[in-house]
Enzyme design. Structure first.
Site, PDB file in Angstrom:
ATOM      1  N   HIS A   1     -23.590  11.241   8.447  1.00 22.72           N
ATOM      2  CA  HIS A   1     -22.333  11.341   7.698  1.00 22.72           C
ATOM      3  C   HIS A   1     -21.679  12.698   7.886  1.00 22.72           C
ATOM      4  CE1 HIS A   1     -24.852   8.279   5.779  1.00 22.72           C
ATOM      5  NE2 HIS A   1     -23.724   7.614   5.720  1.00 22.72           N
TER       6      HIS A   1
ATOM      7  N   GLU B   1     -32.059   5.039   5.325  1.00 24.86           N
ATOM      8  CA  GLU B   1     -31.406   6.336   5.203  1.00 24.86           C
ATOM      9  C   GLU B   1     -32.264   7.252   4.333  1.00 24.86           C
ATOM     10  OE1 GLU B   1     -27.303   6.263   3.837  1.00 24.86           O
ATOM     11  OE2 GLU B   1     -27.744   7.978   2.576  1.00 24.86           O
TER      12      GLU B   1
ATOM     13  N   GLU C   1     -21.914  -1.813  19.988  1.00 25.98           N
ATOM     14  CA  GLU C   1     -20.994  -2.546  19.112  1.00 25.98           C
ATOM     15  C   GLU C   1     -19.498  -2.275  19.304  1.00 25.98           C
ATOM     16  OE1 GLU C   1     -22.267  -2.416  14.967  1.00 25.98           O
ATOM     17  OE2 GLU C   1     -24.378  -2.290  15.527  1.00 25.98           O
TER      18      GLU C   1
ATOM     19  N   ARG D   1       0.824  -1.221   0.000  1.00 20.92           N
ATOM     20  CA  ARG D   1       0.000   0.000   0.000  1.00 20.92           C
ATOM     21  C   ARG D   1       0.859   1.272   0.000  1.00 20.92           C
ATOM     22  NH1 ARG D   1      -3.722  -0.373   4.840  1.00 20.92           N
ATOM     23  NH2 ARG D   1      -1.978  -1.561   5.663  1.00 20.92           N
TER      24      ARG D   1
ATOM     25  N   LEU E   1       1.308   3.494  -2.264  1.00 26.73           N
ATOM     26  CA  LEU E   1       0.647   4.694  -2.803  1.00 26.73           C
ATOM     27  C   LEU E   1      -0.260   5.311  -1.741  1.00 26.73           C
ATOM     28  CD1 LEU E   1       0.116   6.573  -5.187  1.00 26.73           C
ATOM     29  CD2 LEU E   1      -1.682   5.017  -5.959  1.00 26.73           C
TER      30      LEU E   1
ATOM     31  N   CYS F   1     -28.021   6.073  10.176  1.00 24.54           N
ATOM     32  CA  CYS F   1     -27.163   4.884  10.111  1.00 24.54           C
ATOM     33  C   CYS F   1     -26.433   4.781  11.448  1.00 24.54           C
ATOM     34  CB  CYS F   1     -26.179   5.047   8.947  1.00 24.54           C
ATOM     35  SG  CYS F   1     -25.256   3.543   8.530  1.00 24.54           S
TER      36      CYS F   1
ATOM     37  N   HIS G   1     -31.996  -3.038   8.708  1.00 28.97           N
ATOM     38  CA  HIS G   1     -31.529  -1.689   8.388  1.00 28.97           C
ATOM     39  C   HIS G   1     -30.856  -1.723   7.021  1.00 28.97           C
ATOM     40  CE1 HIS G   1     -29.443   2.109   8.478  1.00 28.97           C
ATOM     41  NE2 HIS G   1     -28.309   1.468   8.302  1.00 28.97           N
TER      42      HIS G   1
HETATM   43  N1  GLN Z   1     -25.543  -1.836  12.979  1.00 31.12           N
HETATM   44  C1  GLN Z   1     -24.538  -1.253  12.136  1.00 31.12           C
HETATM   45  C2  GLN Z   1     -24.010   0.018  12.776  1.00 31.12           C
HETATM   46  O1  GLN Z   1     -24.774   0.664  13.444  1.00 31.12           O
HETATM   47  C3  GLN Z   1     -25.087  -0.905  10.777  1.00 31.12           C
HETATM   48  C4  GLN Z   1     -24.033  -0.305   9.907  1.00 31.12           C
HETATM   49  C5  GLN Z   1     -24.450  -0.125   8.483  1.00 31.12           C
HETATM   50  O2  GLN Z   1     -25.593  -0.210   8.158  1.00 31.12           O
HETATM   51  N2  GLN Z   1     -23.515   0.138   7.618  1.00 31.12           N
HETATM   52  O3  GLN Z   1     -22.872   0.385  12.595  1.00 31.12           O
HETATM   53 ZN    ZN Z   2     -26.535   2.098   7.470  1.00 31.56          ZN
END
Ligand code: GLN
Ligand code: ZN
Length: 758
Positions: free
Chosen positions: A697, A668, A487, A16, A18, A729, A644
């Site tokens: 985002h 989303e 998570e 990697r 570059l 998200c 989701h």
């Molecule tokens: N449960 C995941 C999170 O909250 C879902 C991520 C995703 O949809 N890309 O990160």
């Molecule tokens: Zn998502």
């Protein structure tokens, strides 16, 4: 005579290099000169890999500092007005990544790969102008090293087709402006040598073409072939068949056609017209986008089949697509199990395979030297071993999958939801989040140190549990209604599950470019999938023990796990997905038995898996939906299943989403307002929906008023009984300073709206 060919080679560097130099340059740690130095070192190395392997058609202009679509934008002078004040590398990287005063250009996935290109923004007001500097320089750079390259160029119809425009009706006019620029470029290329090959990539031809594009193929390739007849044009397509375009191209003066015979088997139907035309056939027969060793017997058989129609001297053997989509070289895989490693082949190894196939096909085994014979022998052994290895074949899994009786939940949604609403007692506009909370440096460090055996399991679990405690306490405190554990234990939503499933492998250095300097290291499925033990139950039940509210269990769905992995090539994808679904259904069952009442099964990559051809969509949709349903088939009617998805364009697939039969879907939509939501109303969508009410985002904290207004807009489209309120998200890429006030505001906004409704 030249007999073999590579569509393109990866460029990020086997270590990697570059990526590293680009990121140092962006961080202002090294001057641009350093980037150029590394780039030319890499090109040189990549050319010698190809040359040493005995490849005849070695590419130039497949290299790029960021993206080759972006390079094409520069090449054509199609630079959007807002970048007017910039030039050179400043311009280039501002277009790619934005800077303080310029918003970046959009980026999206390259066909059905995980590579992202920069989307051209075209307008009739623009004047285009050829700037072939990069192409010329790269050709000369190689020539100085004694290599006459084939030049790669993205074709005009693909460029146009993938662009963003003010007006989709301007195709013909834009085409009229762009084609002369291509002619100009070919003229320049023609000056480079008296015999030169130009590969023009037109992957757009593998889609169902609209009549406009179809009507332009002949003119385009008549004109481009006539600019400089000594420039031999190969029109290259990949990832699917391009039969409609082939029929037209054989009646133009192009020199050759590059077709993918692995992912577009239907290309076989074009052999007759190609044979009649006497054109060269660049036959993509060695997989350019997977990591498995080639099976020489099969490949030679396929070539023999092709040679029944197209004469041998017109066949050139090639990779099925650019090797960009495969990792570099297996040689850095030091930790991998030897048996598993013996089944794999990355980019550099594939060069050797193409070279060997060439000898086998044209001259037979007798033409091989000792080294090649050994290679062939090893290859045979590896392929044989793959057929029988216990690491791959698990009779128990196969029996179970074959004899499945329960394929979906027993109760229909209308009944389930009544029971769930009563039992779970959540209100209209119930608040929740998508799963992850910020991944702090501390939790990353703990994960890393545990993996590298620097800290003990206990120490690691302490860090994770502390983090979960904080997440739960925070959610409780601000009054969220359905909680998540956050998570912290997950590095990645697919890798986390892959690591715990049998049949899954991981590489140390299997990096593949995703966009710009960003690379991903997809895990790979080599064997029958099973779940030795529960994967998430301990974490989720721990989190549940810390609150009286409902704790949502969190899983990644079978389709997403499949779409974000390299998948074994000795079993159909739908069967692999089924094995994953069965393993996950056990997890769902264990979670509910442990007292978890809501389980979310993420299908972030569901849409990504859609086939390029319309006609293949129903088959995909069928097995994708079936396997999702299978995965949650163990859920009792009392257990609420959420899913989701990470995008907002549901128009084409809304019925398929409904057929997945999840009780609740979070999606989303924050960036696109409620325009896109109307479809849910139009089709009379039954299940509950949580359209993201703010964009995760962006680091910006949305105000209470803003979110309240967004909720009111949602209520114009969907009734309150059907709505959940949540962010767009997962929050793992955000900082706590952003997440805390944003979620507080979200809960506050719901309060206000609820009061108004009462
Ligand atoms: N449960 C995941 C999170 O909250 C879902 C991520 C995703 O949809 N890309 O990160
Ligand atoms: Zn998502």
């Amino acid at each position: 005579m030249s007999k073999n060919y590579i569509v393109g080679f990866p460029r990020i560097g086997e270590q990697r290099e570059l990526k590293k130099v680009l990121e140092s340059f962006w961080a202002k740690k090294v001057p641009f000169g350093e980037v150029k130095k590394v780039a030319s070192k890499l090109k040189k190395r990549h050319w010698s890999y190809q040359k040493d392997a005995g490849i005849d058609y070695i590419s130039s202009n497949d290299f790029s500092l960021y993206d080759n679509m972006l390079d094409t934008i520069i090449l054509l002078g199609a630079i959007p007005k807002r970048f007017e004040d910039l030039k050179d590398e400043e311009l280039y990287f501002a277009m790619a990544r934005g800077d303080k005063t310029h918003t970046a250009m959009e980026m999206t996935k390259w066909f059905n790969t995980n590579y992202h290109y920069i989307v051209p923004e075209l307008s009739l007001q623009d004047s285009f102008k050829a700037n072939a500097k990069k192409i010329i320089n790269e050709y000369l750079e190689a020539k100085e090293l004694g290599i006459r390259t084939k030049i790669n160029l993205i074709g005009p119809l693909t460029f146009l087709g993938l662009s963003k425009r003010d007006d989709r009706d301007d195709t013909y006019e834009l085409f009229g402006k762009i084609l002369p620029v291509y002619e100009e470029i070919i003229k320049e290329i023609g000056k480079l040598d008296d015999d030169i090959t130009l590969q023009i990539d037109e992957p757009i031809f593998v889609k169902d073409l609209d009549t406009k594009v179809l009507s332009l193929i002949k003119t385009t390739y008549d004109r481009l072939s006539n600019v400089a007849p000594h420039v031999k044009i190969v029109v290259s397509t990949y990832f699917e068949h391009s039969n409609e375009a082939t029929k037209i191209l054989v009646n133009t003066p192009v020199w050759g056609l590059g077709l993918d015979f692995l992912y577009g088997k239907e290309n076989m139907e074009s052999l007759e017209v190609i044979a009649k035309s006497g054109k060269k056939l660049i036959a993509g027969v060695v997989d350019g986008r997977n990591i498995w060793k080639n099976n020489f017997t099969q490949t030679v058989k396929l070539l023999d089949e092709i040679a029944k129609t197209v004469s041998k001297e017109n066949i050139i053997i090639s990779s099925s697509c650019s090797l960009l989509h495969t990792p570099f070289t297996i040689k850095y895989e030091k930790n991998m199990d030897d048996e598993i490693k013996s089944w794999l082949s990355y980019g550099v190894e594939k060069l050797g395979e193409i070279s060997l196939v060439t000898k086998l096909f044209f001259d037979g085994t007798k033409s091989l030297n000792k080294e090649e014979l050994t290679l062939l022998e090893e290859n045979k052994k590896a392929n044989q071993n793959r057929k029988t290895s216990e690491k791959i074949h698990n009779q128990k899994v196969q029996n179970r999958v074959k004899n499945l009786t329960k394929l979906q939940r027993d109760t229909v949604f209308e009944q389930r939801i009544k029971i769930q609403r009563k039992l779970l007692g959540y209100k209209d506009l119930a608040t929740t989040t998508i799963g992850s909370f910020p991944q702090t440096p501390q939790i990353r460090k703990a994960r890393r140190e545990y993996k590298n055996q620097i800290i003990s399991k206990e120490a690691y679990e302490d860090v994770m549990k502390n983090y979960i405690d904080e997440c739960v306490a925070f959610q409780d405190e601000i009054g969220l209604e359905v909680l998540v554990h956050g998570e912290p234990e997950r590095n990645d939503m697919v890798e986390y599950f892959g690591e715990q499933l049998s049949g899954y492998g991981f590489s140390q250095n299997g990096w593949v470019q995703s966009y710009g300097s960003r690379c991903v290291k997809p895990p790979f499925i080599y064997g029958d999938i099973s779940r030795p033990k529960p994967m998430t139950v301990e974490w989720i039940t721990y989190a549940q023990s810390k609150t009286d509210k409902i704790m949502k269990g969190m899983l990644t769905g079978p389709v997403t796990i499949l779409n974000w992995s390299f998948v074994r090539d000795d079993k159909p994808r739908d069967e692999v997905a089924k094995e994953i679904a069965v393993a996950l259904s056990d997890e769902v069952n264990d979670l509910q038995n442990a007292g978890i009442k809501i389980i979310q099964v993420d299908e972030a990559a569901f849409k990504e898996g859609y086939p390029l051809r319309e006609s293949k969509i129903p088959t995909y949709e069928k097995w994708a939906v079936e396997n999702f349903k299978l995965c949650v088939s163990s859920a009792k009617k009392e257990t609420q299943i959420h899913t989701h998805m990470c995008y907002s364009e549901f128009n084409d697939i809304i019925k398929t989403i409904e057929a997945m039969d999840a009780d609740v879907i979070t999606i989303e939509t924050a960036r696109s307002g409620n325009e896109l939501l109307k479809i849910f109303k139009e089709v009379g969508y039954k299940q509950e929906v949580g359209p993201g009410v703010y964009d995760i985002h962006s680091p910006r904290v949305p105000s209470v008023q803003e979110i309240a207004k967004q909720i009111e807009l949602l209520l114009e489209v969907l009734p309150k009984e059907q709505l959940w309120i949540n962010p767009d998200c997962g929050l793992k890429t955000r900082k706590w300073e952003e997440v805390k006030p944003s979620l507080k505001n979200m809960v506050e906004a719901v309060k206000i709206v609820r009061e108004k409704l009462n």
